[in-house]
Design an enzyme around this catalytic site. Structure first.
Site, PDB file in Angstrom:
ATOM      1  N   CYS A  77       0.830  -1.207   0.000  1.00 31.76           N
ATOM      2  CA  CYS A  77       0.000   0.000   0.000  1.00 31.76           C
ATOM      3  C   CYS A  77       0.871   1.267   0.000  1.00 31.76           C
ATOM      4  O   CYS A  77       1.618   1.494  -0.938  1.00 31.76           O
ATOM      5  CB  CYS A  77      -0.997  -0.045   1.156  1.00 31.76           C
ATOM      6  SG  CYS A  77      -2.340   1.155   0.996  1.00 31.76           S
ATOM      7  N   HIS A 175      -3.853  -5.073  -0.259  1.00 35.80           N
ATOM      8  CA  HIS A 175      -3.444  -5.626   1.032  1.00 35.80           C
ATOM      9  C   HIS A 175      -3.521  -7.148   0.979  1.00 35.80           C
ATOM     10  O   HIS A 175      -4.590  -7.719   1.232  1.00 35.80           O
ATOM     11  CB  HIS A 175      -4.350  -5.092   2.151  1.00 35.80           C
ATOM     12  CG  HIS A 175      -4.095  -3.658   2.475  1.00 35.80           C
ATOM     13  ND1 HIS A 175      -3.132  -3.264   3.371  1.00 35.80           N
ATOM     14  CD2 HIS A 175      -4.657  -2.532   1.995  1.00 35.80           C
ATOM     15  CE1 HIS A 175      -3.121  -1.948   3.443  1.00 35.80           C
ATOM     16  NE2 HIS A 175      -4.029  -1.480   2.613  1.00 35.80           N
ATOM     17  N   GLU A 177      -2.494  -9.214   3.078  1.00 37.91           N
ATOM     18  CA  GLU A 177      -2.790  -9.724   4.426  1.00 37.91           C
ATOM     19  C   GLU A 177      -4.288  -9.681   4.746  1.00 37.91           C
ATOM     20  O   GLU A 177      -4.727 -10.285   5.713  1.00 37.91           O
ATOM     21  CB  GLU A 177      -1.979  -8.946   5.473  1.00 37.91           C
ATOM     22  CG  GLU A 177      -2.467  -7.560   5.820  1.00 37.91           C
ATOM     23  CD  GLU A 177      -2.114  -6.454   4.827  1.00 37.91           C
ATOM     24  OE1 GLU A 177      -2.388  -5.281   5.143  1.00 37.91           O
ATOM     25  OE2 GLU A 177      -1.569  -6.744   3.723  1.00 37.91           O
TER      26      GLU A 177
END
Length: 193
Positions: A77, A175, A177
């Site tokens: 990001c 993202h 994750e």
């Protein structure tokens, strides 16, 4: 494997730690240059505003260290955006790893782009085993322009670079994750590089 998350005060670090833990890896948070240089793999996270994040990097000397790293580095990001030449956010000079600029989305689209969108035109070992048009989770108001280092693209009012690679440096706008099984696979691919 020694996996370091660069800790410079900007980042949603907990969710990244949990994502690697689910893959069976512990991470170490550090802003210590010697510790970072000794890592096998490095995550450069970022959530927040570019100019204040760059100020924190400069105060800790990490702005000089990061571009010299030789092991695989993954910017996520804002981390990816700070690895570019310049961002319109706060009129901020970046680390100059990726030869592109970061622009603000036009007023024709809802800003920030928040939610799920697809990645396509995948090129790189980072996307090994990932199909075209998989959905990833994004939250951002600025985007990286395409350049020779683009390894994935996304459409949101404009077609932009949602992932970049230059030598050992990788950057993703999304993202991983927070992107479920596919995001976990991308993180696993990064660990296997």
């Amino acid at each position: 494997m020694k996996l370091i998350i660069i800790n410079y005060g900007a980042g949603n670090i907990k969710s990244i730690q949990f994502a690697f833990k689910r893959l069976g890896y512990d991470t170490v948070l550090s802003n210590n240059p010697e510790e970072i240089k000794a890592a096998d793999k490095i995550i450069f996270p970022g959530v927040g505003e570019a100019s204040s994040a760059m100020k924190m990097l400069k105060e800790s000397g990490l702005d000089a260290l990061i571009p010299k790293l030789t092991q695989p580095v993954l910017g996520i990001c804002l981390g990816m955006q700070l690895m570019c030449l310049h961002t319109e956010e706060g009129n901020t000079e970046g680390l100059g790893i990726f030869q592109t600029k970061v622009k603000r989305f036009s007023s024709k689209v809802k800003v920030p782009q928040m939610g799920w969108n697809v990645i396509k035109d995948l090129k790189s070992d980072l996307f090994k085993g990932i199909k075209e048009n998989e959905y990833m989770y994004l939250v951002h108001s600025f985007y990286a322009e395409h350049c020779k280092e683009t390894i994935a693209a996304t459409d949101y009012g404009i077609n932009y670079a949602s992932a970049l690679q230059h030598n050992n440096f990788y950057g993703v706008q999304f993202h991983p994750e927070k992107s479920g099984v596919v995001g976990a696979k991308i993180l696993e691919n990064f660990l296997n590089i």
